[in-house]
Design a protein around this motif. Sequence first.
Motif, PDB file in Angstrom:
ATOM      1  N   LEU A 121       0.878  -0.944   0.164  1.00 29.25           N
ATOM      2  CA  LEU A 121       0.094   0.228   0.091  1.00 29.25           C
ATOM      3  C   LEU A 121       0.946   1.395  -0.401  1.00 29.25           C
ATOM      4  N   GLU A 122       2.638   0.927  -0.183  1.00 27.24           N
ATOM      5  CA  GLU A 122       3.276   2.225   0.002  1.00 27.24           C
ATOM      6  C   GLU A 122       3.158   3.649  -1.401  1.00 27.24           C
ATOM      7  N   ASP A 123       2.377   2.613  -2.284  1.00 30.07           N
ATOM      8  CA  ASP A 123       2.272   3.623  -3.606  1.00 30.07           C
ATOM      9  C   ASP A 123       0.555   2.587  -4.206  1.00 30.07           C
ATOM     10  N   ASP A 124       0.995   3.617  -5.204  1.00 32.40           N
ATOM     11  CA  ASP A 124      -0.494   3.772  -6.206  1.00 32.40           C
ATOM     12  C   ASP A 124      -1.161   2.423  -7.088  1.00 32.40           C
ATOM     13  N   LYS A 125       0.272   2.396  -6.905  1.00 26.97           N
ATOM     14  CA  LYS A 125       0.298   1.454  -8.591  1.00 26.97           C
ATOM     15  C   LYS A 125      -0.249   0.057  -8.106  1.00 26.97           C
ATOM     16  N   ILE A 126      -1.163  -0.771  -9.011  1.00 27.40           N
ATOM     17  CA  ILE A 126      -1.091  -2.002  -9.072  1.00 27.40           C
ATOM     18  C   ILE A 126      -0.938  -2.767  -9.734  1.00 27.40           C
ATOM     19  N   PRO A 127      -0.315  -3.818  -9.748  1.00 23.96           N
ATOM     20  CA  PRO A 127       0.767  -4.655 -11.054  1.00 23.96           C
ATOM     21  C   PRO A 127      -0.510  -5.548 -11.879  1.00 23.96           C
ATOM     22  N   HIS A 128      -1.229  -4.715 -12.518  1.00 27.38           N
ATOM     23  CA  HIS A 128      -2.120  -5.220 -12.905  1.00 27.38           C
ATOM     24  C   HIS A 128      -1.482  -7.099 -13.950  1.00 27.38           C
ATOM     25  N   THR A 129      -0.831  -6.338 -15.074  1.00 26.75           N
ATOM     26  CA  THR A 129      -0.040  -7.748 -15.985  1.00 26.75           C
ATOM     27  C   THR A 129      -0.034  -8.697 -14.524  1.00 26.75           C
ATOM     28  N   LEU A 130       0.558  -8.507 -14.103  1.00 28.01           N
ATOM     29  CA  LEU A 130       1.650  -9.781 -12.427  1.00 28.01           C
ATOM     30  C   LEU A 130      -0.172 -10.317 -11.785  1.00 28.01           C
ATOM     31  N   LEU A 131      -0.703  -9.966 -12.146  1.00 28.85           N
ATOM     32  CA  LEU A 131      -2.273 -10.586 -10.870  1.00 28.85           C
ATOM     33  C   LEU A 131      -2.590 -11.768 -12.329  1.00 28.85           C
ATOM     34  N   ASP A 132      -2.984 -10.121 -13.502  1.00 26.59           N
ATOM     35  CA  ASP A 132      -3.620 -11.797 -14.456  1.00 26.59           C
ATOM     36  C   ASP A 132      -2.584 -12.512 -14.758  1.00 26.59           C
ATOM     37  N   GLU A 133      -1.648 -13.038 -14.922  1.00 27.20           N
ATOM     38  CA  GLU A 133      -0.869 -14.107 -14.843  1.00 27.20           C
ATOM     39  C   GLU A 133      -1.207 -14.788 -13.386  1.00 27.20           C
ATOM     40  N   ILE A 134      -1.180 -14.137 -12.231  1.00 31.02           N
ATOM     41  CA  ILE A 134      -1.022 -15.326 -11.225  1.00 31.02           C
ATOM     42  C   ILE A 134      -2.723 -15.846 -10.975  1.00 31.02           C
ATOM     43  N   TYR A 135      -3.482 -14.588 -11.636  1.00 31.58           N
ATOM     44  CA  TYR A 135      -4.384 -15.046 -11.581  1.00 31.58           C
ATOM     45  C   TYR A 135      -4.728 -16.454 -12.906  1.00 31.58           C
ATOM     46  N   ALA A 136      -4.355 -16.620 -14.475  1.00 29.24           N
ATOM     47  CA  ALA A 136      -4.173 -17.622 -14.757  1.00 29.24           C
ATOM     48  C   ALA A 136      -3.621 -18.711 -14.724  1.00 29.24           C
ATOM     49  N   GLU A 137      -2.078 -18.677 -13.703  1.00 31.66           N
ATOM     50  CA  GLU A 137      -1.458 -20.025 -13.295  1.00 31.66           C
ATOM     51  C   GLU A 137      -2.451 -20.351 -12.079  1.00 31.66           C
ATOM     52  N   LYS A 148      -8.263  -2.429  -1.939  1.00 29.46           N
ATOM     53  CA  LYS A 148      -8.902  -3.763  -1.089  1.00 29.46           C
ATOM     54  C   LYS A 148     -10.067  -3.959  -2.818  1.00 29.46           C
ATOM     55  N   LYS A 149     -10.725  -3.601  -2.665  1.00 34.16           N
ATOM     56  CA  LYS A 149     -12.181  -4.117  -3.644  1.00 34.16           C
ATOM     57  C   LYS A 149     -11.610  -4.073  -5.128  1.00 34.16           C
ATOM     58  N   TYR A 150     -10.579  -3.527  -5.851  1.00 35.77           N
ATOM     59  CA  TYR A 150     -10.130  -3.486  -6.890  1.00 35.77           C
ATOM     60  C   TYR A 150      -9.593  -4.107  -7.363  1.00 35.77           C
ATOM     61  N   ILE A 151      -8.160  -5.501  -6.010  1.00 34.55           N
ATOM     62  CA  ILE A 151      -7.536  -6.452  -6.094  1.00 34.55           C
ATOM     63  C   ILE A 151      -8.730  -7.567  -5.547  1.00 34.55           C
ATOM     64  N   ALA A 152      -9.543  -7.490  -5.758  1.00 34.19           N
ATOM     65  CA  ALA A 152     -10.184  -8.186  -5.348  1.00 34.19           C
ATOM     66  C   ALA A 152     -10.946  -8.529  -6.392  1.00 34.19           C
ATOM     67  N   GLU A 153     -11.426  -8.024  -7.243  1.00 27.59           N
ATOM     68  CA  GLU A 153     -11.563  -8.360  -8.622  1.00 27.59           C
ATOM     69  C   GLU A 153     -10.973  -8.889  -9.953  1.00 27.59           C
ATOM     70  N   GLU A 154      -9.555  -7.866  -9.936  1.00 28.54           N
ATOM     71  CA  GLU A 154      -8.762  -8.282 -10.336  1.00 28.54           C
ATOM     72  C   GLU A 154      -8.552  -9.494 -10.660  1.00 28.54           C
ATOM     73  N   ILE A 155      -8.798 -10.331  -9.315  1.00 29.83           N
ATOM     74  CA  ILE A 155      -7.995 -11.392  -9.199  1.00 29.83           C
ATOM     75  C   ILE A 155      -9.377 -12.447  -9.177  1.00 29.83           C
ATOM     76  N   SER A 156     -10.462 -12.082  -9.236  1.00 28.04           N
ATOM     77  CA  SER A 156     -12.127 -12.671  -8.984  1.00 28.04           C
ATOM     78  C   SER A 156     -12.136 -13.761  -7.331  1.00 28.04           C
TER      79      SER A 156
END
Length: 313
Positions: A185-201, A231-239
């Motif tokens: 939570l130190e910064d505002d960035k969210i690693p979208h592509t990495l989260l998508d890869e984790i979800y796929a794996e 928190k809500k956005y990350i929950a949606e990102e990784i379902s």
Amino acid sequence: MTETNPENETKVDEYQGSLANSKEDERRIEVWNELKANLKEIKKPKNVLLLGEYGTGKSSFINTVITALTGKYRYYADIGSGNLHSTTRLHKISCKEYWNPENEEDRALNLPNFIDIIGLDVQLSNPYERDTVNSQIMNLILNGKLSEDTDLLDLGMKLKEGKKIVEKSEDESLVIDIIVIVVSLEDDKIPHTLLDEIYAESKKRSRQFPVFAVLTKSDKCNDQEKLEKKKKYIAEEISIDVRKILICKNYHAGQNPDSRDVEILEFLTKLCDPCLKAVKLHKVEVEEEQATLPDTVAPTSTPIPPTNGCSLM
């Protein structure tokens, strides 16, 4: 074989005893009993893998969970500072290393094994590729195909060079049961592509894994509305259900356990739910399509023309 530390045993028992004798810790005792009930139903310790970028606090979170359990901070997972990796290998922290109370019943509890790995480089993620360096590393670890203490920096370099890795057979003791994604939570960035890869794996390859998330360094974010939005956005990102995400301020050396223990133990209770299991996927087999001739079949040889105007009847 892990040696039992008598001093550590005493500390654990003293800590658990203080919880039982303190009226102020009724909720903590209640949560501890809920956790124990789950652990008694588990046949063996679950392997919990921490995934995330480097510097998000994965190793610190492991130490934080163990502090909440034992009442004493120790460097079970190595931590560092700056932009360099502190963890560069596949490091399995067995429950036997940190959980050695004298009470025989408590000692038999199957608390989790934590798998600490190198921080993943978001620059090695690519939304247009299926087998990126990150996804290959994750796939090998998730399926127990890397040995303990594997040099993950070296592995990453070889994969970047396009070298084909000789996979070892699956080691059941290292197959992952639970994934915990760690985001800072130190910064505002969210690693979208990495989260998508984790979800796929975690969902689409050879196994499906229960997934949780931890948002660390909560002291760096004073905007509660922004925190809840992330928190809500990350929950949606990784379902995943938003209730499977813990907002956490990690312990550091020299700090004593405090009220944050309750939320950490509640989170651990969810991780250790006996109903949550990694499932090996069985892919549907299909029959190979057989070649069919078209409606009009072209002649395979040149016809013999009539001779002298005579019929070839």
